[in-house]
Design a protein around this motif. Structure first.
Motif, short mmCIF file in Angstrom:
data_model
loop_
_atom_site.label_atom_id
_atom_site.label_comp_id
_atom_site.label_asym_id
_atom_site.label_seq_id
_atom_site.Cartn_x
_atom_site.Cartn_y
_atom_site.Cartn_z
N ASP A 46 0.84 -1.21 0.00
CA ASP A 46 0.00 0.00 0.00
C ASP A 46 0.87 1.25 0.00
N VAL A 47 1.88 1.28 0.87
CA VAL A 47 2.77 2.44 0.96
C VAL A 47 3.57 2.59 -0.33
N ALA A 48 4.08 1.49 -0.86
CA ALA A 48 4.84 1.55 -2.12
C ALA A 48 3.97 2.11 -3.25
N GLU A 49 2.72 1.68 -3.32
CA GLU A 49 1.80 2.21 -4.34
C GLU A 49 1.53 3.69 -4.11
N ALA A 50 1.33 4.09 -2.87
CA ALA A 50 1.08 5.50 -2.56
C ALA A 50 2.28 6.36 -2.96
N SER A 59 13.95 -8.39 -0.44
CA SER A 59 14.99 -9.26 0.14
C SER A 59 14.51 -9.72 1.50
N GLY A 60 15.17 -10.75 2.01
CA GLY A 60 14.83 -11.26 3.32
C GLY A 60 14.37 -12.70 3.28
N ASN A 61 13.52 -13.06 4.21
CA ASN A 61 12.98 -14.39 4.36
C ASN A 61 12.20 -14.80 3.10
N GLU A 62 12.33 -16.06 2.68
CA GLU A 62 11.65 -16.53 1.47
C GLU A 62 10.13 -16.37 1.55
N ASP A 63 9.54 -16.65 2.71
CA ASP A 63 8.09 -16.49 2.86
C ASP A 63 7.69 -15.04 2.67
N PHE A 64 8.46 -14.13 3.25
CA PHE A 64 8.18 -12.71 3.10
C PHE A 64 8.31 -12.29 1.64
N LYS A 65 9.38 -12.70 0.99
CA LYS A 65 9.58 -12.33 -0.42
C LYS A 65 8.43 -12.85 -1.28
N ARG A 66 7.96 -14.07 -0.98
CA ARG A 66 6.85 -14.65 -1.74
C ARG A 66 5.57 -13.84 -1.53
N MET A 67 5.29 -13.46 -0.27
CA MET A 67 4.09 -12.67 0.02
C MET A 67 4.13 -11.32 -0.69
N VAL A 68 5.27 -10.66 -0.64
CA VAL A 68 5.40 -9.36 -1.30
C VAL A 68 5.27 -9.53 -2.81
N TRP A 69 5.93 -10.54 -3.37
CA TRP A 69 5.83 -10.79 -4.80
C TRP A 69 4.37 -10.99 -5.22
N LEU A 70 3.65 -11.83 -4.46
CA LEU A 70 2.25 -12.12 -4.81
C LEU A 70 1.40 -10.87 -4.75
N GLU A 71 1.46 -10.14 -3.66
CA GLU A 71 0.61 -8.95 -3.50
C GLU A 71 0.96 -7.89 -4.53
N ALA A 72 2.24 -7.67 -4.75
CA ALA A 72 2.67 -6.66 -5.73
C ALA A 72 2.25 -7.08 -7.13
N SER A 73 2.42 -8.35 -7.45
CA SER A 73 2.07 -8.84 -8.79
C SER A 73 0.59 -8.72 -9.07
N GLY A 76 -0.03 -5.31 -10.09
CA GLY A 76 0.69 -4.82 -11.27
C GLY A 76 2.00 -4.12 -10.98
N VAL A 77 2.55 -4.35 -9.78
CA VAL A 77 3.84 -3.77 -9.42
C VAL A 77 4.91 -4.84 -9.61
N LYS A 78 5.93 -4.53 -10.38
CA LYS A 78 7.00 -5.47 -10.66
C LYS A 78 7.88 -5.67 -9.43
N THR A 79 8.33 -6.92 -9.22
CA THR A 79 9.24 -7.20 -8.11
C THR A 79 10.49 -7.89 -8.63
#
Length: 104
Positions: A46-50, A59-73, A76-79
């Protein structure tokens, strides 16, 4: 520079139900957290979009990276920094379809 235990130029986002806990921090070009909480990941997007960020380096924990990738994707935000597997891509497809349904 630190004022009242907060670094100037840094914003702290706290949990709604527990304002004593910091969910994540924001500085000029960076968001950071020490949790793998899905709602924190969504809030960070949300903050990144704003801020109108069009791409994110995660970067960081694989679970975190996966969650961010999914939500951003979904939004429509590239990761960069996470390589989805076929199961992730299927989950992305289902999540996009689910969000196409109008609801109130």
């Amino acid at each position: 520079m630190v004022v009242n235990d907060v670094t100037v130029g840094r914003m702290e986002y706290r949990y709604r139900g527990n304002t004593t806990r910091v969910a994540f921090t924001e500085s000029t070009f960076k968001l950071a957290t020490d949790t793998n909480n899905p709602s924190v990941a969504r809030s960070m997007i949300d903050v990144a979009e704003a801020r109108n960020w069009k791409a994110l380096r995660v970067s960081g924990n694989e679970d975190f990276k996966r969650m961010v990738w999914l939500e951003a994707s979904v939004r429509g935000v590239k990761t960069l920094g996470y390589e989805p597997n076929p199961g992730d891509l299927e989950l992305l497809k289902r999540e996009r379809e689910a969000r196409l349904v109008n609801r109130i």
